[in-house]
Write a protein that holds these residues in place. Structure first.
Motif, PDB file in Angstrom:
ATOM      1  N   VAL A  27       1.105  -1.283   0.141  1.00 18.18           N
ATOM      2  CA  VAL A  27       0.177  -0.355  -0.353  1.00 18.18           C
ATOM      3  C   VAL A  27       0.332   1.146  -0.107  1.00 18.18           C
ATOM      4  O   VAL A  27       0.748   2.205  -0.461  1.00 18.18           O
ATOM      5  N   GLU A  28       2.082   1.727   0.575  1.00 22.95           N
ATOM      6  CA  GLU A  28       2.895   2.367   1.071  1.00 22.95           C
ATOM      7  C   GLU A  28       3.893   1.894   1.377  1.00 22.95           C
ATOM      8  O   GLU A  28       4.135   0.914   1.931  1.00 22.95           O
ATOM      9  N   GLN A  30       7.255   4.094   3.300  1.00 17.03           N
ATOM     10  CA  GLN A  30       7.678   5.162   3.762  1.00 17.03           C
ATOM     11  C   GLN A  30       8.849   5.329   3.991  1.00 17.03           C
ATOM     12  O   GLN A  30       9.354   4.019   4.918  1.00 17.03           O
ATOM     13  N   GLN A 318      -4.070   2.937  -6.844  1.00 18.68           N
ATOM     14  CA  GLN A 318      -3.147   2.937  -5.217  1.00 18.68           C
ATOM     15  C   GLN A 318      -1.820   2.845  -5.957  1.00 18.68           C
ATOM     16  O   GLN A 318      -0.609   3.165  -5.270  1.00 18.68           O
ATOM     17  N   ARG A 321      -0.738   6.553  -4.449  1.00 19.34           N
ATOM     18  CA  ARG A 321      -0.347   6.782  -3.214  1.00 19.34           C
ATOM     19  C   ARG A 321       1.216   6.036  -3.056  1.00 19.34           C
ATOM     20  O   ARG A 321       2.329   6.260  -2.188  1.00 19.34           O
ATOM     21  N   LEU A 322       0.980   4.765  -3.391  1.00 21.62           N
ATOM     22  CA  LEU A 322       2.025   4.426  -3.423  1.00 21.62           C
ATOM     23  C   LEU A 322       4.054   4.909  -3.990  1.00 21.62           C
ATOM     24  O   LEU A 322       4.794   5.291  -3.678  1.00 21.62           O
ATOM     25  N   ASN A 324       3.186   7.955  -4.750  1.00 14.72           N
ATOM     26  CA  ASN A 324       3.776   9.336  -3.956  1.00 14.72           C
ATOM     27  C   ASN A 324       3.088  10.608  -4.967  1.00 14.72           C
ATOM     28  O   ASN A 324       4.063  11.068  -5.215  1.00 14.72           O
ATOM     29  N   ASP A 356      -6.772   6.911   1.651  1.00 11.05           N
ATOM     30  CA  ASP A 356      -4.805   7.515   0.702  1.00 11.05           C
ATOM     31  C   ASP A 356      -5.310   8.642   2.307  1.00 11.05           C
ATOM     32  O   ASP A 356      -6.726   9.620   2.092  1.00 11.05           O
ATOM     33  N   LEU A 382       8.267   8.448  -4.389  1.00  9.83           N
ATOM     34  CA  LEU A 382       8.699   7.241  -3.897  1.00  9.83           C
ATOM     35  C   LEU A 382      10.317   7.242  -4.825  1.00  9.83           C
ATOM     36  O   LEU A 382      11.236   6.878  -4.488  1.00  9.83           O
TER      37      LEU A 382
END
Length: 394
Positions: A27-28, A30, A318, A321-322, A324, A356, A382
């Motif tokens: 999903v993400e 960081q 998706q 968000r992934l 960014n 999100d 990302l």
């Protein structure tokens, strides 16, 4: 709703790489730089330097070499500016860029798992994802009087009982008291978050943000895994902690490395053969949905445009968000003539974007048939973050 159930953390010399996974899907990702940590969320006791009436703002020295920028609307607890030289308690909202200092606020927010505590406020607010007046009133009844000040109930608070909320509130009050005591003891400028244990720990912050749904945390550092497991045992947490010491890299779990590679590629291919192309620019990202390879294979009839777009919409959400991706996003879906079909695709996209945490505004289809939306900027993409990390290792 994406229920993030696993956190996979790779500990590198210069960074924590933390992958949030929901049922095997990334999903993400960081990236918390150890050599260049973000100051967002950090609390400082600053010194007011000068007020700029024409700008409706002031500059505050927080001891990092560049003055922070405090707007009049971000004051809290005072109606007028304090005199130059006065101490002011502030929190970093956005890191500075280039020669610009960080953006500051006096409305301090302390994040818990279910609540966000605003000691200098008085209102009770709710995440936009907590829907239904009955649920909001139930939660309000549980939290009223728990803290002196205001609070916001986070998405994770939906369905939570009074005991969980009271425990979270007690921990928030304890953390705020630590900041308050420090602010009375030190001389400005001073970094208070640096002096409060755990406040700069990226893993602790991640657990506050996602601990309500997590089932497992996987780490590749033995001591950290053992320390975290001891802490969970002390708190009665049900989250499993696993030390990964196998022969394969930790990001081979759930094929996180492969999913990162997909997020760095300009084109993704969905299970049906539908292709989605991402062309990011400085302020605009163009997304193209191509159905050329979908349907018609192995004797199947060509798929309808609306079906192709309904499949593509969650994948686009998706990836936004992934990766960014921020700014304006223009999606060229496969052409649909029916207003009903367009509304259906927009509803699917809106539902997929609801998880999100970064604010996203949907504007709908234009007269030319393109779909427009905007996504707020929250740090670098990302690709840019991974590139910067690779350069620092080189």
């Amino acid at each position: 709703m994406n229920r993030i159930d696993r956190l996979i953390c790779q500990i590198m010399p210069k960074a924590f790489l933390m992958a949030l996974v929901a049922e095997g899907r990334l999903v993400e990702l960081q990236i918390a730089r150890r050599d260049k940590p973000t100051r967002v969320g950090s609390i400082f006791l600053g010194r007011l330097e000068r007020v700029m009436p024409d700008l409706g703002a002031a500059f505050v020295d927080i001891g990092i070499g560049r003055s922070g920028f405090l707007r009049a609307e971000d004051r809290a607890g005072v109606d007028t500016w304090p005199p130059p030289g006065a101490p002011v308690l502030v929190q970093v909202r956005h890191d500075g860029e280039a020669d610009k200092g960080p953006r500051l606020s006096m409305n301090v927010a302390i994040d818990g798992r279910y609540l966000v505590y605003h000691p200098l406020d008085s209102a009770i607010g709710f995440s936009r994802r907590i829907e239904g007046e009955a649920e909001r009133e139930r939660l309000r009844g549980h939290v009223e009087g728990l803290l002196e000040g205001g609070m916001v109930l986070r998405t994770a608070a939906a369905g939570a009982g009074s005991e969980l909320l009271a425990t979270d509130a007690a921990q928030l009050a304890e953390r705020w008291e630590a900041f308050r005591r420090l602010a009375l003891e030190v001389q400005p400028p001073a970094d208070l978050s640096e002096r409060v244990p755990g406040e700069r720990d990226p893993l602790a912050r991640m657990l506050r943000d996602h601990g309500a749904s997590l089932e497992e945390v996987v780490l590749d550092e033995r001591h950290l895994a053992r320390t975290l497991q001891d802490e969970f045992d002390r708190l009665g947490e049900k989250i499993r902690v696993r030390w990964h010491n196998g022969p394969m890299p930790i990001f081979d779990i759930d094929d996180v490395s492969g999913q990162i590679g997909t997020a760095l590629a300009p084109r993704i291919v969905l299970a049906s053969g539908v292709e989605v192309l991402f062309e990011p620019g400085e302020t605009l990202c163009a997304v193209d949905v191509d159905s050329a390879s979908a349907g018609g294979r192995q004797g199947r009839a060509p798929r309808r445009a609306v079906d192709v777009n309904v499949e593509a919409a969650p994948a686009i959400a998706q990836q936004l968000r992934l990766r960014n991706i921020a700014g304006t996003v223009v999606i060229d879906f496969v052409t649909m003539r029916s207003t009903y079909d367009r509304d259906k695709v927009q509803a699917v996209l809106a539902e997929a974007l609801a998880d999100d945490p970064v604010p996203t505004q949907l504007y709908g289809f234009t007269r030319l048939g393109h779909f427009e939306l905007t996504r707020a900027r929250r740090g670098a993409t990302l690709a840019a973050e991974l590139e910067a990390l690779e350069r620092s290792d080189g």
